[in-house]
Design a protein around this motif. Structure first.
Motif, PDB file in Angstrom:
ATOM      1  N   LEU A 127       0.818  -1.211   0.000  1.00 34.51           N
ATOM      2  CA  LEU A 127       0.000   0.000   0.000  1.00 34.51           C
ATOM      3  C   LEU A 127       0.859   1.271   0.000  1.00 34.51           C
ATOM      4  N   SER A 128       2.146   1.116  -0.210  1.00 33.27           N
ATOM      5  CA  SER A 128       3.079   2.244  -0.154  1.00 33.27           C
ATOM      6  C   SER A 128       3.010   3.098  -1.407  1.00 33.27           C
ATOM      7  N   PHE A 129       3.465   4.347  -1.255  1.00 31.93           N
ATOM      8  CA  PHE A 129       3.502   5.261  -2.386  1.00 31.93           C
ATOM      9  C   PHE A 129       4.483   6.387  -2.093  1.00 31.93           C
ATOM     10  N   PHE A 130       4.900   7.062  -3.163  1.00 34.32           N
ATOM     11  CA  PHE A 130       5.772   8.223  -3.023  1.00 34.32           C
ATOM     12  C   PHE A 130       4.892   9.436  -2.734  1.00 34.32           C
ATOM     13  N   GLU A 131       5.191  10.137  -1.652  1.00 32.27           N
ATOM     14  CA  GLU A 131       4.392  11.308  -1.261  1.00 32.27           C
ATOM     15  C   GLU A 131       5.147  12.072  -0.191  1.00 32.27           C
ATOM     16  N   GLY A 132       5.194  13.377  -0.333  1.00 34.86           N
ATOM     17  CA  GLY A 132       5.929  14.187   0.621  1.00 34.86           C
ATOM     18  C   GLY A 132       5.071  15.100   1.475  1.00 34.86           C
ATOM     19  N   SER A 133       3.756  14.955   1.398  1.00 36.12           N
ATOM     20  CA  SER A 133       2.896  15.881   2.136  1.00 36.12           C
ATOM     21  C   SER A 133       2.848  15.553   3.627  1.00 36.12           C
ATOM     22  N   ILE A 134       2.618  16.578   4.413  1.00 39.34           N
ATOM     23  CA  ILE A 134       2.460  16.422   5.861  1.00 39.34           C
ATOM     24  C   ILE A 134       1.248  15.532   6.141  1.00 39.34           C
ATOM     25  N   GLU A 135       0.173  15.719   5.389  1.00 41.23           N
ATOM     26  CA  GLU A 135      -1.055  14.935   5.580  1.00 41.23           C
ATOM     27  C   GLU A 135      -0.795  13.436   5.403  1.00 41.23           C
ATOM     28  N   ALA A 136      -0.150  13.048   4.304  1.00 39.71           N
ATOM     29  CA  ALA A 136       0.092  11.620   4.044  1.00 39.71           C
ATOM     30  C   ALA A 136       0.991  11.020   5.117  1.00 39.71           C
ATOM     31  N   ARG A 137       2.015  11.763   5.498  1.00 36.01           N
ATOM     32  CA  ARG A 137       2.906  11.279   6.556  1.00 36.01           C
ATOM     33  C   ARG A 137       2.156  11.178   7.881  1.00 36.01           C
ATOM     34  N   GLY A 138       1.284  12.153   8.139  1.00 35.90           N
ATOM     35  CA  GLY A 138       0.487  12.130   9.364  1.00 35.90           C
ATOM     36  C   GLY A 138      -0.436  10.924   9.423  1.00 35.90           C
ATOM     37  N   VAL A 139      -1.052  10.607   8.305  1.00 35.82           N
ATOM     38  CA  VAL A 139      -1.927   9.423   8.252  1.00 35.82           C
ATOM     39  C   VAL A 139      -1.104   8.164   8.503  1.00 35.82           C
ATOM     40  N   ASP A 140       0.090   8.100   7.928  1.00 35.79           N
ATOM     41  CA  ASP A 140       0.980   6.953   8.127  1.00 35.79           C
ATOM     42  C   ASP A 140       1.259   6.742   9.616  1.00 35.79           C
ATOM     43  N   VAL A 141       1.653   7.800  10.295  1.00 41.70           N
ATOM     44  CA  VAL A 141       1.975   7.710  11.724  1.00 41.70           C
ATOM     45  C   VAL A 141       0.704   7.431  12.536  1.00 41.70           C
ATOM     46  N   HIS A 142      -0.410   8.037  12.138  1.00 42.18           N
ATOM     47  CA  HIS A 142      -1.685   7.806  12.829  1.00 42.18           C
ATOM     48  C   HIS A 142      -2.060   6.322  12.821  1.00 42.18           C
ATOM     49  N   VAL A 143      -1.853   5.669  11.689  1.00 47.73           N
ATOM     50  CA  VAL A 143      -2.153   4.228  11.594  1.00 47.73           C
ATOM     51  C   VAL A 143      -1.311   3.443  12.608  1.00 47.73           C
ATOM     52  N   LEU A 144      -0.043   3.790  12.721  1.00 50.17           N
ATOM     53  CA  LEU A 144       0.822   3.109  13.691  1.00 50.17           C
ATOM     54  C   LEU A 144       0.348   3.371  15.118  1.00 50.17           C
ATOM     55  N   PHE A 145       0.019   4.610  15.429  1.00 53.60           N
ATOM     56  CA  PHE A 145      -0.441   4.940  16.781  1.00 53.60           C
ATOM     57  C   PHE A 145      -1.734   4.207  17.111  1.00 53.60           C
ATOM     58  N   ARG A 146      -2.617   4.075  16.134  1.00 55.92           N
ATOM     59  CA  ARG A 146      -3.866   3.313  16.350  1.00 55.92           C
ATOM     60  C   ARG A 146      -3.553   1.844  16.642  1.00 55.92           C
ATOM     61  N   THR A 147      -2.538   1.325  15.968  1.00 61.48           N
ATOM     62  CA  THR A 147      -2.112  -0.053  16.237  1.00 61.48           C
ATOM     63  C   THR A 147      -1.599  -0.167  17.672  1.00 61.48           C
ATOM     64  N   PHE A 148      -0.770   0.788  18.083  1.00 63.08           N
ATOM     65  CA  PHE A 148      -0.279   0.780  19.463  1.00 63.08           C
ATOM     66  C   PHE A 148      -1.455   0.773  20.436  1.00 63.08           C
ATOM     67  N   GLU A 149      -2.416   1.667  20.209  1.00 60.84           N
ATOM     68  CA  GLU A 149      -3.555   1.816  21.114  1.00 60.84           C
ATOM     69  C   GLU A 149      -4.430   0.571  21.169  1.00 60.84           C
ATOM     70  N   SER A 150      -4.629  -0.058  20.030  1.00 57.92           N
ATOM     71  CA  SER A 150      -5.571  -1.180  19.975  1.00 57.92           C
ATOM     72  C   SER A 150      -4.950  -2.522  20.364  1.00 57.92           C
ATOM     73  N   THR A 151      -3.631  -2.643  20.307  1.00 58.46           N
ATOM     74  CA  THR A 151      -3.061  -3.975  20.527  1.00 58.46           C
ATOM     75  C   THR A 151      -1.936  -4.046  21.556  1.00 58.46           C
ATOM     76  N   HIS A 152      -1.513  -2.913  22.115  1.00 51.40           N
ATOM     77  CA  HIS A 152      -0.359  -2.970  23.016  1.00 51.40           C
ATOM     78  C   HIS A 152      -0.621  -2.233  24.323  1.00 51.40           C
ATOM     79  N   ARG A 153      -0.260  -2.901  25.420  1.00 49.77           N
ATOM     80  CA  ARG A 153      -0.333  -2.245  26.729  1.00 49.77           C
ATOM     81  C   ARG A 153       0.711  -1.139  26.783  1.00 49.77           C
ATOM     82  N   GLY A 154       0.416  -0.115  27.557  1.00 50.22           N
ATOM     83  CA  GLY A 154       1.371   0.975  27.705  1.00 50.22           C
ATOM     84  C   GLY A 154       1.592   1.741  26.424  1.00 50.22           C
ATOM     85  N   HIS A 155       0.532   1.852  25.624  1.00 44.43           N
ATOM     86  CA  HIS A 155       0.678   2.487  24.315  1.00 44.43           C
ATOM     87  C   HIS A 155       1.153   3.941  24.406  1.00 44.43           C
ATOM     88  N   GLU A 156       0.831   4.635  25.511  1.00 41.38           N
ATOM     89  CA  GLU A 156       1.284   6.032  25.644  1.00 41.38           C
ATOM     90  C   GLU A 156       2.807   6.100  25.632  1.00 41.38           C
TER      91      GLU A 156
END
Length: 190
Positions: A127-156
């Protein structure tokens, strides 16, 4: 040995080589389907190679043929099973390197990060692509943070550690992390 059957591809290991084959979609015209699968396969292989050139450990691509990629099999353990703050900070550094190269992973989860010989490898660039926007990078990191929150203790703590690593290596880190907060708010009120 079959590893996974996804919506887009079948992944198996043969003689120590990982083979990812995009499966035909019967709802598309045959010629169109073949072209789409070939293009997506080439794009994924190119993104894996570019990420590797940028310093992100990825599997080595051995061959691309039609809708199939043959690559190095990383026989490690998914970070979802072993993640801690130290590893999360390393993930931040890797994602910073990826984003600095203008690549957005598109599916940043602790299942797509493999620990092997004390090194974290990034896998599954489907699902990867070339993109330099703040929005696309933000969505990328948001997906990871959601993974932390939904599957890992001590996600903070995992998020804090990721941010430390990300800020070390990426000049636009604060802008991206602010955008992650905005994206989170959008999801909450949608």
């Amino acid at each position: 040995m079959n590893l996974t059957n996804g919506a887009e591809a079948v992944v198996r290991v043969e003689e120590g080589v990982l083979i990812k084959e995009r499966v035909p979609k019967n709802y598309r015209l045959k010629d169109l389907d073949e072209r789409i699968r070939k293009e997506r396969t080439k794009a994924e292989a190119r993104l894996i190679s570019e990420a590797r050139r940028a310093g992100v450990p990825t599997p080595i691509i051995y061959d691309i043929e039609n809708s199939t990629i043959k690559m190095q099999y990383i026989d490690g353990i998914a970070l979802k099973h072993v993640i801690d703050e130290k590893l999360s900070e390393q993930i931040g550094i890797l994602v910073a390197e990826l984003h600095s190269a203008g690549i957005v992973h598109g599916d940043l989860t602790t299942s797509n990060l493999i620990l092997f010989n004390d090194k974290i490898y990034m896998i599954d660039f489907g699902l990867s692509f070339f993109e330099g926007s703040i929005e696309a990078r933000g969505v990328d990191v948001h997906v990871l943070f959601r993974t932390f929150e939904s599957t890992h203790r001590g996600h903070e703590k995992l998020i804090e550690a990721f941010c430390r690593g990300y800020r070390k290596e990426f000049g636009q880190a604060d802008e991206v992390l602010e955008r992650v907060k905005e994206i989170e708010k959008r999801g909450r009120y949608a």
